[in-house]
Every structure is written in structure tokens, then in C-alpha cells.
Write a protein that holds these residues in place. Sequence first.
Motif, PDB file in Angstrom:
ATOM      1  N   VAL A 233      37.078 -50.610  63.302  1.00  0.00           N
ATOM      2  CA  VAL A 233      36.951 -49.578  64.351  1.00  0.00           C
ATOM      3  C   VAL A 233      38.313 -49.090  64.825  1.00  0.00           C
ATOM      4  CG1 VAL A 233      34.653 -50.164  65.173  1.00  0.00           C
ATOM      5  CG2 VAL A 233      36.614 -51.309  66.170  1.00  0.00           C
ATOM      6  N   ASP A 234      39.373 -49.909  64.673  1.00  0.00           N
ATOM      7  CA  ASP A 234      40.718 -49.416  64.997  1.00  0.00           C
ATOM      8  C   ASP A 234      41.154 -48.359  63.995  1.00  0.00           C
ATOM      9  OD1 ASP A 234      40.958 -51.004  67.166  1.00  0.00           O
ATOM     10  OD2 ASP A 234      42.016 -52.628  66.126  1.00  0.00           O
ATOM     11  N   MET A 235      40.797 -48.588  62.737  1.00  0.00           N
ATOM     12  CA  MET A 235      41.258 -47.707  61.662  1.00  0.00           C
ATOM     13  C   MET A 235      40.423 -46.433  61.578  1.00  0.00           C
ATOM     14  SD  MET A 235      39.798 -47.254  58.378  1.00  0.00           S
ATOM     15  CE  MET A 235      39.141 -48.774  57.731  1.00  0.00           C
ATOM     16  N   PHE A 236      39.113 -46.541  61.870  1.00  0.00           N
ATOM     17  CA  PHE A 236      38.195 -45.474  61.469  1.00  0.00           C
ATOM     18  C   PHE A 236      38.409 -44.118  62.160  1.00  0.00           C
ATOM     19  CE2 PHE A 236      33.983 -43.413  61.125  1.00  0.00           C
ATOM     20  CZ  PHE A 236      33.961 -43.290  59.754  1.00  0.00           C
ATOM     21  N   PRO A 237      38.641 -44.066  63.492  1.00  0.00           N
ATOM     22  CA  PRO A 237      38.805 -42.739  64.104  1.00  0.00           C
ATOM     23  C   PRO A 237      39.901 -41.912  63.434  1.00  0.00           C
ATOM     24  CG  PRO A 237      38.518 -44.376  65.808  1.00  0.00           C
ATOM     25  CD  PRO A 237      38.662 -45.132  64.517  1.00  0.00           C
ATOM     26  N   GLY A 238      40.987 -42.580  63.026  1.00  0.00           N
ATOM     27  CA  GLY A 238      42.054 -41.859  62.319  1.00  0.00           C
ATOM     28  C   GLY A 238      41.565 -41.297  60.998  1.00  0.00           C
ATOM     29  N   ARG A 239      40.675 -42.032  60.369  1.00  0.00           N
ATOM     30  CA  ARG A 239      40.140 -41.573  59.084  1.00  0.00           C
ATOM     31  C   ARG A 239      39.214 -40.372  59.271  1.00  0.00           C
ATOM     32  NH1 ARG A 239      41.224 -45.852  55.378  1.00  0.00           N
ATOM     33  NH2 ARG A 239      43.342 -46.360  55.943  1.00  0.00           N
ATOM     34  N   VAL A 240      38.454 -40.367  60.379  1.00  0.00           N
ATOM     35  CA  VAL A 240      37.615 -39.187  60.649  1.00  0.00           C
ATOM     36  C   VAL A 240      38.518 -37.973  60.852  1.00  0.00           C
ATOM     37  CG1 VAL A 240      35.835 -38.208  62.138  1.00  0.00           C
ATOM     38  CG2 VAL A 240      35.830 -40.642  61.681  1.00  0.00           C
ATOM     39  N   ASP A 241      39.669 -38.190  61.516  1.00  0.00           N
ATOM     40  CA  ASP A 241      40.624 -37.088  61.655  1.00  0.00           C
ATOM     41  C   ASP A 241      41.050 -36.572  60.283  1.00  0.00           C
ATOM     42  OD1 ASP A 241      40.507 -37.414  64.356  1.00  0.00           O
ATOM     43  OD2 ASP A 241      42.309 -38.649  64.505  1.00  0.00           O
ATOM     44  N   GLU A 242      41.217 -37.490  59.353  1.00  0.00           N
ATOM     45  CA  GLU A 242      41.622 -37.069  58.009  1.00  0.00           C
ATOM     46  C   GLU A 242      40.567 -36.172  57.371  1.00  0.00           C
ATOM     47  OE1 GLU A 242      42.726 -40.150  55.250  1.00  0.00           O
ATOM     48  OE2 GLU A 242      44.210 -40.981  56.622  1.00  0.00           O
ATOM     49  N   TYR A 243      39.284 -36.566  57.511  1.00  0.00           N
ATOM     50  CA  TYR A 243      38.235 -35.711  56.923  1.00  0.00           C
ATOM     51  C   TYR A 243      38.257 -34.341  57.587  1.00  0.00           C
ATOM     52  CZ  TYR A 243      36.387 -40.486  56.329  1.00  0.00           C
ATOM     53  OH  TYR A 243      36.254 -41.808  56.098  1.00  0.00           O
ATOM     54  N   GLU A 244      38.458 -34.376  58.904  1.00  0.00           N
ATOM     55  CA  GLU A 244      38.454 -33.090  59.613  1.00  0.00           C
ATOM     56  C   GLU A 244      39.644 -32.232  59.182  1.00  0.00           C
ATOM     57  OE1 GLU A 244      36.386 -32.041  62.948  1.00  0.00           O
ATOM     58  OE2 GLU A 244      36.818 -33.925  63.980  1.00  0.00           O
ATOM     59  N   ASP A 245      40.790 -32.884  58.934  1.00  0.00           N
ATOM     60  CA  ASP A 245      41.944 -32.126  58.440  1.00  0.00           C
ATOM     61  C   ASP A 245      41.607 -31.430  57.136  1.00  0.00           C
ATOM     62  OD1 ASP A 245      43.491 -32.848  60.531  1.00  0.00           O
ATOM     63  OD2 ASP A 245      44.562 -34.461  59.493  1.00  0.00           O
ATOM     64  N   LEU A 246      40.811 -32.113  56.312  1.00  0.00           N
ATOM     65  CA  LEU A 246      40.486 -31.541  55.014  1.00  0.00           C
ATOM     66  C   LEU A 246      39.482 -30.405  55.123  1.00  0.00           C
ATOM     67  CD1 LEU A 246      40.122 -34.819  52.950  1.00  0.00           C
ATOM     68  CD2 LEU A 246      41.792 -33.043  52.510  1.00  0.00           C
ATOM     69  N   LEU A 247      38.581 -30.472  56.105  1.00  0.00           N
ATOM     70  CA  LEU A 247      37.445 -29.554  56.082  1.00  0.00           C
ATOM     71  C   LEU A 247      37.353 -28.594  57.271  1.00  0.00           C
ATOM     72  CD1 LEU A 247      34.665 -31.975  54.831  1.00  0.00           C
ATOM     73  CD2 LEU A 247      35.742 -30.152  53.548  1.00  0.00           C
ATOM     74  N   THR A 248      37.566 -29.100  58.488  1.00  0.00           N
ATOM     75  CA  THR A 248      37.150 -28.332  59.658  1.00  0.00           C
ATOM     76  C   THR A 248      37.741 -26.928  59.684  1.00  0.00           C
ATOM     77  OG1 THR A 248      36.868 -30.358  60.865  1.00  0.00           O
ATOM     78  CG2 THR A 248      37.009 -28.365  62.168  1.00  0.00           C
ATOM     79  N   ASN A 249      39.020 -26.791  59.343  1.00  0.00           N
ATOM     80  CA  ASN A 249      39.625 -25.454  59.358  1.00  0.00           C
ATOM     81  C   ASN A 249      39.860 -24.908  57.958  1.00  0.00           C
ATOM     82  OD1 ASN A 249      39.822 -25.266  62.218  1.00  0.00           O
ATOM     83  ND2 ASN A 249      41.488 -26.760  62.110  1.00  0.00           N
ATOM     84  N   ASN A 250      39.222 -25.548  56.995  1.00  0.00           N
ATOM     85  CA  ASN A 250      39.381 -25.126  55.611  1.00  0.00           C
ATOM     86  C   ASN A 250      38.637 -23.803  55.400  1.00  0.00           C
ATOM     87  OD1 ASN A 250      38.847 -24.826  52.823  1.00  0.00           O
ATOM     88  ND2 ASN A 250      39.148 -27.017  52.497  1.00  0.00           N
ATOM     89  N   ARG A 251      39.353 -22.784  54.928  1.00  0.00           N
ATOM     90  CA  ARG A 251      38.732 -21.453  54.849  1.00  0.00           C
ATOM     91  C   ARG A 251      37.562 -21.425  53.876  1.00  0.00           C
ATOM     92  NH1 ARG A 251      43.227 -17.213  53.651  1.00  0.00           N
ATOM     93  NH2 ARG A 251      41.425 -15.951  53.137  1.00  0.00           N
TER      94      ARG A 251
END
Lengths: 157, 409
Positions: free
Chosen positions: B194-212
Amino acid sequence: MLPDSLRDRGVALAVEAFDADALRGGRFDRGEVTLEIAPARIHSVCGYLKYDRKFVRLSSVTAVDRHPASPRFEVVYHLHSIESNLRVRLKCRLPDGDPAIDSVASVWRSANWYEREVFDLFGIRFTGHPDLRRIMLPDDWEGHPLRKDYPVTGSRV
Amino acid sequence: MSEGALPPNVTVEMAEEPPASGPRRMVLNMGPQHPSTHGVLRLRIELDGETVVRCQPDIGFLHTGIEKEFEVKTYQQAVTLTDRVDYLAPLSNNLGYCLAVEKLLGLEIPPQAQWMRVMLTELTRLNSHLVWLGTHALDIGAMSVFLYCFREREEILRIFEMFSGQRMMTSYFRIGGLALEPPRGWAQRVGKFVDMFPGRVDEYEDLLTNNRIWIGRTRGVGVIPLEDMLDLGVTGPMLRAAGLKIDARKDEPYSGYERFDFEVPTRAENDVYARYQVRVEEMRQSTRIVRQAMDGMPAGPWKADAPHVVLPDREKMKTQMEALIYHFKIVTEGFRVPAGEVYQTIESPRGELGFYVVSDGTAQPYRVHMRTPSFGNLQAVPKMVEGALIADLIASIGSTDFVLGDVDR
């Protein structure tokens, strides 16, 4: 007739007020309301519960085979009202032979597949169903596996 | 059907139907082995150019008669069947079934078992959402997300293995509590995750959320009115992405969920992108719940004090005659469950999972019906894709997040 355990349940009283003849009984057990409905009235009772009592969701339709007891089949509906956070179970008893009951697919479209599943696995016909075909098993399958007289093991050669 | 001409699962319904009207309509069979259908789903699609005119799902390829099999198992044995229904969320299924039978028995579950159940079902939600996100992105063309998601999923599976000895078919929840004592060192392992995971969700979001490209493929796609969804039996994240705040964990709390602090994320846009946002936010909320459960884990027993239902400890079996007798009786003939019927719902990663269990007072369930979320959700797919482009079909299907084992049972 409404049993005493359901006297203080709003939905049971409402159904009784709507159509006292349709209500064959019911019970309140483990926090769950079960109403037994006359099979011929299921469509009108469901319409009333959906449109006037806001049971907008039909969670599931399924059946229980009480073989060899009579009447043999119970068709069971689980309704859910999001607005009042209530669930109610409707139950209709059908005799053996050619069990058939009115479809409620015109009330909730979700009943389409739920009823097809019951038709497929129990052999209960839903009259007025828009597309009553087998859904799980191949079209040329013989028998209805969830009936109690259908064997669990063994193969038909 | 002519004998032997077609594989047994190919229905002849196409030939019997009137030919599609209009000169340019084409009938396309997608599946049952198409990778984007996530299992063995066959879609019969009528196309007018690139527009889907009609879509008919054909299911049942994975039907294994699990509901029939329940009727010849004892209550405790049947737990293992529930894993195999929704194989991406085995612990959610275990929980739903155990809660239903415990409701029939009137069994009180000790706090530690309840909290452990909450923690592990939330990890299951993460596991399921990670597979969903990875494969959904893969379908749409973003391949690397899949690799990232499966990296974290692997760690969750290792945690499951640590608890139950199994990675997927865990059967870790049993009627009356847990199958085994929680292993030594679980808190460090889960804590690290659980310490590691929120950062990893950020990584997925970096890949997708603003991906055109991602936005172009998902925004405004797969829209279906909320009324239609409710009418068609849809539950879970799809409803929440249409703005309806519905979640069994809040509305009908079970297993002590009312003691946890979390939000139910909603979005108003009701498209594939909104469903993505809801599920990503659910991952963050689930992580919060896991952390709360871990930090506040009550001490005490991990199985109920009900000797006629729960297997005794090993030491007691060696020293107490009664324990040995109970053990023998539970293993050989199971335990009797009072007659009655219950319908227990839980919020599985996909939506409303309901177990309707009927008991006739014997040691085997008289009837078990599983109201599985995927079955209801799949019913809405034709409504979602008809009138849309075939290229959007894959995105729409992916956003419903169904598991075919859960559909066909």
C-alpha cells in the motif's frame, strides 16, 4: 392474506392494497421480505412495483425445483428499489407439466436474459417473452439441467 | 442443424433469420475466440459500412453448470466452486457465498476475520481493476500499460499466495471465518504494497489520463442513458460513471464496511473515459481501505466460535475428544443449515453480486443462484454499440468489464 410478520412492511401492505387477490402469502425472515404472488398476476404486480413503488431494478429472476413436491416450481424475482434502499422477493408457484408464466420483460428489459436462463435450465416457459431461446446450452440440447430429476453425473450416449 | 457440418456451439440462428435488408449490410461474427472479447463471447454484428446496426451477443460457451454442482456438495465444499465463477475476483465470490450461508446459520463472525475479509476483498478489487485496465488499454492499443498493471498484480497474487497458498483460486474465506490463520509477516508485506501502490496508480494515469489517443478513443464513446442501464440490469462502476452514487458497501454494508472511511467516486459523463476515471479512483479508495484495515486490524480469533460449523484447531484435535468428533462429522457429512432462503449481495469489482441460497435443512444447499454482475452488464452492450462505429465497439466492450466465467457460470 397477509401473515402477521408482514403487517409492518410497507411494500407488503402496498401490494395488498393494490391487488389483495394477487397476494397469496409471504414471510419476513432474516430481514428479507418474501411475497407470494398468484402467477396470473405477476405482470401487473411487477408493473405496479416498478412504476408506483420505484423498484426500478430487477436484480434477478431464477427458479427452484421442489420435485417431487407439488406445486413443483417456484419462480423467484428479486427486486431492488434504489430510492428507498429496499429489496423484495416475489415468488410464484407453478405446477409440473408444462410450467408457464407471464414474462416481465416488458416491465424490465433485463428480464429478457434472466428469463431465457430460467427457460433454458428449468424448462419454464415465459409467455409474451420477445426472444425465448436457450441461452447457456446449445439449441439442440435435450432436457433442463437444473431440474432435480436431471442427473448430475453420467453421460448420454 | 446438419450433423457434423458445424462445431456444436455455432448456432444456425443466422441462417434461419431473414437476410438483413438493404444492399450494403454485412454480417460479421466476432468471437468466440477474438482476443478483445475477454474470453469466449461471440458477437453477431450487422454492419452498414462501418456502423453497427445490430449486435447480438451469443453466450454460454463457458457454461459449466456450477449452480447444479452446488447441490451435490456440502456447504463448506461449495466455497471452492465460487472461486471459479469470476476468476478475476475469487475472494469477492467467496465472501458473498460465505455471508449468505452465515446469514442462514445466524453465525457471528469475529472482528479480525471480518477486517481480514475486507482487506483481502479490496486487494481483490485492485487485482481485478488492474487486469481490466491492462487489457482494456491493450485492446485500444496502449500496450505498455498492460505490462505496468501486471507488475503490480503479480505482487497482489503473491500476497494471496502468502495467505492461502494459492494465487488465484484462493478459497480463503470459509463459512465461519478464514481458512487458515493469517501468516506471519503479512502486515509488512501488505504495508509495503500500500506504500508503493498509489505511486503506481499515478504512473498509469501519466500514461493514459491526458494521452490524446486515449482520450480520442474513449471520450464520448459507449454512452448509454442511465435509465436504460438500470432497466437492462447494469450495476457497479458503469452506473457510478453515469452519476448514480450506488455502492452496496455504503448502502447495504456487510462484513463491517460501515466502519471504514472511503468515498464512492462518480462521474457524470457516462462514457468509456468516465468509466476509466471511476475505476482508477476506486483503486485509490480501495488502497485507503486496505491501509485502514491493516492499521486497525483487531486482535482475537480468526474464526467463529461454532464447533459444529468451523473445523477445530489442530492441537485441540489431538487433545480433546469432542474436537476430534466435530472434525470427523464436519469433514464426512458437513453441517446442517436451518431451512430458509437468503439473498445476500455484495459489491464485487464489477457490480452487484448476489447469492440466493435456499436450504432445506440438510448439509447440502438445495439451490444456489448467483446473480452475477457480468451477466447483467453484458445485456447492455447491444444498446451501447448499436449506431456507433465498429472501431468503438472494442472500447465499449472493454469498458463494461465483464468476465465470461461470471456470465456463463
